[in-house]
Design a protein around this motif. Structure first.
Motif, PDB file in Angstrom:
ATOM      1  N   TRP A   1      30.040  34.689  34.913  1.00  0.00           N
ATOM      2  CA  TRP A   1      29.524  36.018  34.588  1.00  0.00           C
ATOM      3  C   TRP A   1      28.643  35.983  33.341  1.00  0.00           C
ATOM      4  O   TRP A   1      27.513  36.474  33.346  1.00  0.00           O
TER       5      TRP A   1
ATOM      6  N   THR B   1      36.468  41.226  44.259  1.00  0.00           N
ATOM      7  CA  THR B   1      37.188  41.239  42.987  1.00  0.00           C
ATOM      8  C   THR B   1      36.904  42.515  42.228  1.00  0.00           C
ATOM      9  O   THR B   1      35.893  43.182  42.461  1.00  0.00           O
ATOM     10  N   GLY B   2      37.809  42.845  41.305  1.00  0.00           N
ATOM     11  CA  GLY B   2      37.541  43.952  40.397  1.00  0.00           C
ATOM     12  C   GLY B   2      36.675  43.487  39.246  1.00  0.00           C
ATOM     13  O   GLY B   2      36.710  42.314  38.858  1.00  0.00           O
ATOM     14  N   LEU B   3      35.884  44.395  38.702  1.00  0.00           N
ATOM     15  CA  LEU B   3      34.963  44.011  37.623  1.00  0.00           C
ATOM     16  C   LEU B   3      35.535  44.309  36.241  1.00  0.00           C
ATOM     17  O   LEU B   3      34.975  43.905  35.231  1.00  0.00           O
ATOM     18  N   GLY B   4      36.666  44.996  36.188  1.00  0.00           N
ATOM     19  CA  GLY B   4      37.184  45.450  34.908  1.00  0.00           C
ATOM     20  C   GLY B   4      37.606  44.353  33.966  1.00  0.00           C
ATOM     21  O   GLY B   4      37.598  44.543  32.738  1.00  0.00           O
ATOM     22  N   ASP B   5      37.962  43.168  34.483  1.00  0.00           N
ATOM     23  CA  ASP B   5      38.459  42.101  33.616  1.00  0.00           C
ATOM     24  C   ASP B   5      37.417  41.007  33.392  1.00  0.00           C
ATOM     25  O   ASP B   5      37.742  39.925  32.911  1.00  0.00           O
TER      26      ASP B   5
END
Length: 333
Positions: free
Chosen positions: A287, A328-332
């Motif tokens: 990322w 996937t979640g983007l929060g982490d």
């Protein structure tokens, strides 16, 4: 069947051509993690990535595939084969999976114009249920645990005659997954090594079968506490293992498929275990340095060539890491 051949992968490639997105292969860009970002994974700050111009590092961007993972390939091959052979029942296809395999099965069924029934526990997140229904699948919520949903799926197969699919333990599923390697090789014909993450082993079995045929090394990467293939290699047969990893949502199979163990018998296959810290660091690196938002399973593959216990490519070795999914979640990040 405990053996997969390259002919199976070739047949799958012909069968699903035009029905899946061809994988994009990109040369990895140089750059090390800035100091402020090194706390996301100690291994990544201790031994930063080398310039890919020197290391020959490539990313196979399979997370751009339909439904967000490589699973679309196996699902297409599975359904299209049965349709072509006249063995697809009126009751349609069924699977017990609220994850990537369930999504791929529902999507492939919609593309083929056939019914799909997906079994999930009542505790499944509504976002998954909604996405499955958006693909036209009939969703049945049974019990509080996956085992109850899986048992209900088996009962449905027995009572309805529906065709039972599986997340990874089927030769048609594995052969479909292996087609990603044939596409990679067309873009990097002098490839030396391909790196894949391993859960139950469907992707690995397909890729390793194709890679071995072409004399290309396969690095099979697993979380150290989700080591179904590694344990099977050690025991000489599939065995149950504990599942405890940040990547267990995708790689948390308790036992590897015999197809994977058979493919691992090649001298060109190397099994590698990585820590959760290395996986988290690899995901952060993808990322921070490449703006690639992938799931932990995809990052596991990259962790396999960087850090403690990882495979170390030789100078000038051309290596392609398969980034297998991005649900996937983007929060982490």
């Amino acid at each position: 069947m405990t053996e997969l051949t390259y002919a199976d992968v070739e047949a799958a490639a012909a069968r699903i051509a035009g029905r899946v997105r061809p994988v994009a292969v990109a040369s990895a860009q140089p750059g090390n993690l800035p100091a402020a970002e090194t706390d996301t994974g100690a291994a990544w700050s201790a031994a930063p990535m080398t310039d890919p111009a020197a290391s020959g590092l490539y990313f196979a961007l399979e997370f751009m595939q339909y439904t967000g993972t490589f699973k679309a390939r196996g699902a297409q091959n599975f359904i299209r084969t049965h349709l072509a052979e006249g063995t697809f029942p009126e009751a349609g296809v069924t699977i017990a999976s609220g994850g990537n395999a369930g999504l791929a099965c529902a999507w492939a069924a919609r593309e083929a114009g056939v019914p799909a029934t997906v079994f999930l526990p009542e505790t499944a997140p509504e976002v998954k249920v909604a996405r499955l229904r958006s693909y036209g699948a009939e969703v049945r919520l049974i019990g509080r645990e996956y085992a109850e949903a899986a048992a209900a799926c088996q009962e449905f197969v027995a009572s309805s005659g529906a065709l039972a699919s599986h997340a990874y333990d089927h030769p048609l599923i594995a052969a479909g997954a292996g087609t990603v390697f044939t596409e990679i090789l067309r873009q990097v014909p002098d490839l030396d090594t391909v790196v894949v993450s391993v859960g139950g082993g469907g992707l690995f079995a397909g890729v390793a079968t194709a890679a071995t045929h072409h004399g290309v090394r396969t690095i099979a990467v697993e979380p150290e506490n989700c080591r179904a293939l590694n344990a099977a290699i050690e025991a000489g047969e599939p065995v149950d293992v504990p599942v405890d990893s940040v990547a267990s949502d995708s790689l948390g199979a308790r036992r590897a498929t015999p197809l994977a163990l058979d493919a691992a018998g090649s001298d060109l296959v190397t099994s590698v275990l990585v820590s959760d810290a290395a996986i988290i660091g690899a995901r952060a690196h993808l990322w921070n340095q490449h703006r690639l938002a992938v799931e932990h399973a995809a990052a596991t593959a990259l962790a396999g060539i960087h850090g403690e216990g990882a495979y170390v490519p030789s100078e000038g070795e051309k290596v392609c890491v398969v980034l297998c999914g991005a649900n996937t979640g983007l929060g982490d990040l």
